[in-house]
Scaffold this active site. Structure first.
Site, PDB file in Angstrom:
ATOM      1  CG  HIS A  42      -4.204   6.020   5.669  1.00 14.42           C
ATOM      2  ND1 HIS A  42      -4.616   7.331   5.669  1.00 14.42           N
ATOM      3  CD2 HIS A  42      -2.875   6.043   5.434  1.00 14.42           C
ATOM      4  CE1 HIS A  42      -3.571   8.110   5.447  1.00 14.42           C
ATOM      5  NE2 HIS A  42      -2.501   7.347   5.299  1.00 14.42           N
ATOM      6  CG  HIS A  85       1.447   7.679  -0.541  1.00 15.84           C
ATOM      7  ND1 HIS A  85       2.389   6.898   0.039  1.00 15.84           N
ATOM      8  CD2 HIS A  85       0.668   8.123   0.469  1.00 15.84           C
ATOM      9  CE1 HIS A  85       2.204   6.867   1.351  1.00 15.84           C
ATOM     10  NE2 HIS A  85       1.158   7.602   1.618  1.00 15.84           N
TER      11      HIS A  85
END
Length: 186
Positions: A42, A85
């Site tokens: 991930h 992110h």
């Protein structure tokens, strides 16, 4: 004459021992892509020790450890496709091209491996821009493109993907737009 028999026997033995493998296992070559579980990472491009990092090893290091499913979040930053992110202000891991370079190197060096990418597209970047990056990096030739919608039993086997040299599976999608720092279901 005896040495010819010995050479023939040695050649047959070496061919048998050079058994074909897909993602490290001969048994995976006959399985459909949809029947294989892949080890995944991930937010694979976000490497480091900060709170916004998810990995401690580079993308190349993840692939070397057996990860075959890489996920990352893309955003538009001043016209460039960036790996960020949640937001590029929070964590910017660089361009998509920088992220894809070790994937290309890995596929070049490992002709029996199939790798999957899941790229979220939170800023709804045009697919043509992703295509430009994949072409520039040289991954377009590895990408599997189905001729239509695939049912779960319609996927090729890993062996077929390897034989066709279409060893990169890419899933793209939108992800959770951020409004005032909160995720909204999307």
């Amino acid at each position: 004459m005896r040495w010819k028999t010995l050479l023939s026997a040695l050649a047959a033995t070496s061919c048998a021992s050079a058994q074909r493998t897909c993602n490290g296992s001969p048994s995976l070559c006959d399985r459909r892509y949809s029947e294989v579980t892949f080890v995944g990472a991930h937010d694979s491009p976000f490497v480091g020790l900060s709170l916004s990092d998810n990995q401690h090893r580079s993308v190349q290091g993840q692939l070397d450890m057996g990860v075959r499913f890489l996920q990352g979040q893309t955003h538009d930053k001043k016209g460039a496709v960036q790996l960020c992110h949640s937001s590029c202000d929070l964590r910017d891991a660089g361009t998509l091209a920088v992220f894809l370079a070790p994937v290309k190197a890995f596929l070049d060096a490992n002709p029996g491996d199939v790798v999957t990418l899941l790229l979220t597209n939170g800023d709804n970047i045009a697919m043509s821009r992703f295509d430009e990056v994949f072409r520039a990096v040289g991954l377009d030739s590895y990408a599997f493109a189905p001729s239509g919608r695939l049912e779960i039993g319609g996927w090729p086997t890993l062996g077929e993907l390897v034989d066709r040299k279409k060893r990169l599976i890419v899933f793209m999608g939108e992800c959770c737009p951020i409004v005032r720092g909160r995720y909204l279901p999307g």
